[in-house]
Design an enzyme around this catalytic site. Structure first.
Site, PDB file in Angstrom:
ATOM      1  N   LYS A  54      56.879 -24.008   9.635  1.00 55.83           N
ATOM      2  CA  LYS A  54      55.681 -24.325  10.434  1.00 55.83           C
ATOM      3  C   LYS A  54      55.667 -25.808  10.775  1.00 55.83           C
ATOM      4  CE  LYS A  54      53.212 -20.442   8.452  1.00 55.83           C
ATOM      5  NZ  LYS A  54      52.426 -19.910   7.357  1.00 55.83           N
ATOM      6  N   GLN A  98      48.254 -21.354   2.863  1.00 50.23           N
ATOM      7  CA  GLN A  98      49.374 -20.424   2.723  1.00 50.23           C
ATOM      8  C   GLN A  98      49.084 -19.427   1.595  1.00 50.23           C
ATOM      9  OE1 GLN A  98      51.978 -20.370   4.840  1.00 50.23           O
ATOM     10  NE2 GLN A  98      52.908 -18.644   3.798  1.00 50.23           N
ATOM     11  N   ASP A 123      44.616 -18.902  11.263  1.00 51.38           N
ATOM     12  CA  ASP A 123      45.101 -17.611  10.772  1.00 51.38           C
ATOM     13  C   ASP A 123      44.253 -16.458  11.318  1.00 51.38           C
ATOM     14  OD1 ASP A 123      47.375 -17.397   9.145  1.00 51.38           O
ATOM     15  OD2 ASP A 123      46.341 -18.264   7.414  1.00 51.38           O
TER      16      ASP A 123
HETATM   17  N1  GUN Z   1      51.709 -15.659   3.895  1.00 48.27           N
HETATM   18  C1  GUN Z   1      52.466 -14.732   4.542  1.00 48.27           C
HETATM   19  N2  GUN Z   1      52.022 -14.550   5.799  1.00 48.27           N
HETATM   20  C2  GUN Z   1      50.965 -15.379   5.963  1.00 48.27           C
HETATM   21  C3  GUN Z   1      50.100 -15.659   7.053  1.00 48.27           C
HETATM   22  O1  GUN Z   1      50.179 -15.103   8.143  1.00 48.27           O
HETATM   23  N3  GUN Z   1      49.143 -16.596   6.809  1.00 48.27           N
HETATM   24  C4  GUN Z   1      49.014 -17.226   5.620  1.00 48.27           C
HETATM   25  N4  GUN Z   1      48.035 -18.120   5.494  1.00 48.27           N
HETATM   26  N5  GUN Z   1      49.801 -16.996   4.593  1.00 48.27           N
HETATM   27  C5  GUN Z   1      50.769 -16.077   4.767  1.00 48.27           C
END
Ligand code: GUN
Length: 287
Positions: A54, A98, A123
């Site tokens: 990211k 996360q 998200d």
């Molecule tokens: N962990 C795995 N996929 C995701 C996601 O789409 N968002 C977040 N915040 N954590 C994750």
């Protein structure tokens, strides 16, 4: 005839270009650089890889990025205080915590995610954004299902009036996917572990979305000839072997179009996150 392969990288590239252009326009017009903060608590190796991706993606697109690493032992109060500070920080337009969270705070996940200002919730997990999606108001939408929808649209696959079937009812994929497809006038069914005679339902689908988390769960006999099959599953069946929820080799002989794993939907998620950060910045400027 074998199916058209929907390559994630082709669509992800397009999403990234769009996000980059929009980020440049915000800088030119308002002097604002969109900014993302990702909080990672603990040392989950998969999460560390995702967070690094990211960050790199932000840098490539001219998006400001902060990664906040907090120790495994972080308390709920400490995490909430970090979120409060980011909510008040004008350089940050998007906040992502996360998942998964370490054990001692995982049971407070809802409270933690709800602390993020809905306008910064890239998200799309905050109940306000969930409500906006369900009622058809503009808001932030979870990246993976949003990426799937935009891929279908870019690929020119008809949705209006078509039968869509989703296997899996998670808050992150299945449920938002239902509302996104419904917003484009599909007739949508969600299947799950209690569904009776699953193959008879999935065989009705013009668009079949698999988000179950079970390797090779969708077999060729479950797919209508010519259907579009979207595989959201990522299952590690050996240290270096990832497979989807769909038996790709067999299903590609029946489907009209199909996404591979790896190399499919997984690549769309980070690209859509970039788009969400830019959209969040745009919405905050208009507010
Ligand atoms: N962990 C795995 N996929 C995701 C996601 O789409 N968002 C977040 N915040 N954590 C994750």
């Amino acid at each position: 005839m074998t199916a058209r392969i929907l390559e994630g990288k082709v669509f992800a590239q397009q999403f990234r270009e769009d996000a980059k252009k929009k980020a440049e326009a915000l800088k030119e017009k308002y002097g604002v650089q969109p900014g993302l903060a990702v909080i990672i608590v603990g040392e989950n190796p998969a999460s560390q890889v995702y967070v690094r991706n990211k960050h790199k993606s932000c840098e490539a697109l001219g998006i400001y990025s902060e990664v906040i690493e907090m120790p495994e032992s972080t308390t709920k109060e400490e995490l909430l205080a970090r979120i409060d500070a980011l909510n008040a920080n004008d350089k940050i337009h998007g906040i992502l915590v996360q998942l998964p969270l370490p054990k001692q705070i995982a049971s407070h996940e809802s409270e933690i995610l709800e602390r993020i200002r809905p306008e910064k919730d890239v998200d799309g997990f905050h109940p306000v954004n969930v409500g906006r999606l369900v009622t058809g108001q503009p808001g932030l939408v979870p990246c993976t299902p949003f990426g799937c929808l935009r891929m279908l649209e870019l690929a020119g696959i008809p949705i209006d009036g078509k039968r869509a079937v989703i296997i899996g009812r998670s808050n992150i994929v299945g449920k938002p996917m239902l509302h996104l497809l419904l917003s484009r006038n599909a007739t949508v069914t969600i299947c799950h572990s209690h569904t009776q005679d699953l193959p008879s339902v999935t065989r009705e689908a013009d668009i079949l979305v698999a988000a179950v988390g079970r390797p090779h769960f969708v077999t060729a006999d479950m797919v209508k000839p010519g259907a579009t099959v979207i595989d959201v599953g990522i299952n590690r069946i050996a240290p270096k072997k990832l497979v989807g929820d769909v038996d790709f080799e067999a299903v590609k002989e029946v489907a009209g179009a199909i996404t591979p794993v790896p190399g499919g939907v997984g690549l769309l998620t980070v690209a859509m996150l970039m788009e969400n950060v830019v959209r969040a910045a745009e919405m905050q400027l208009q507010a």
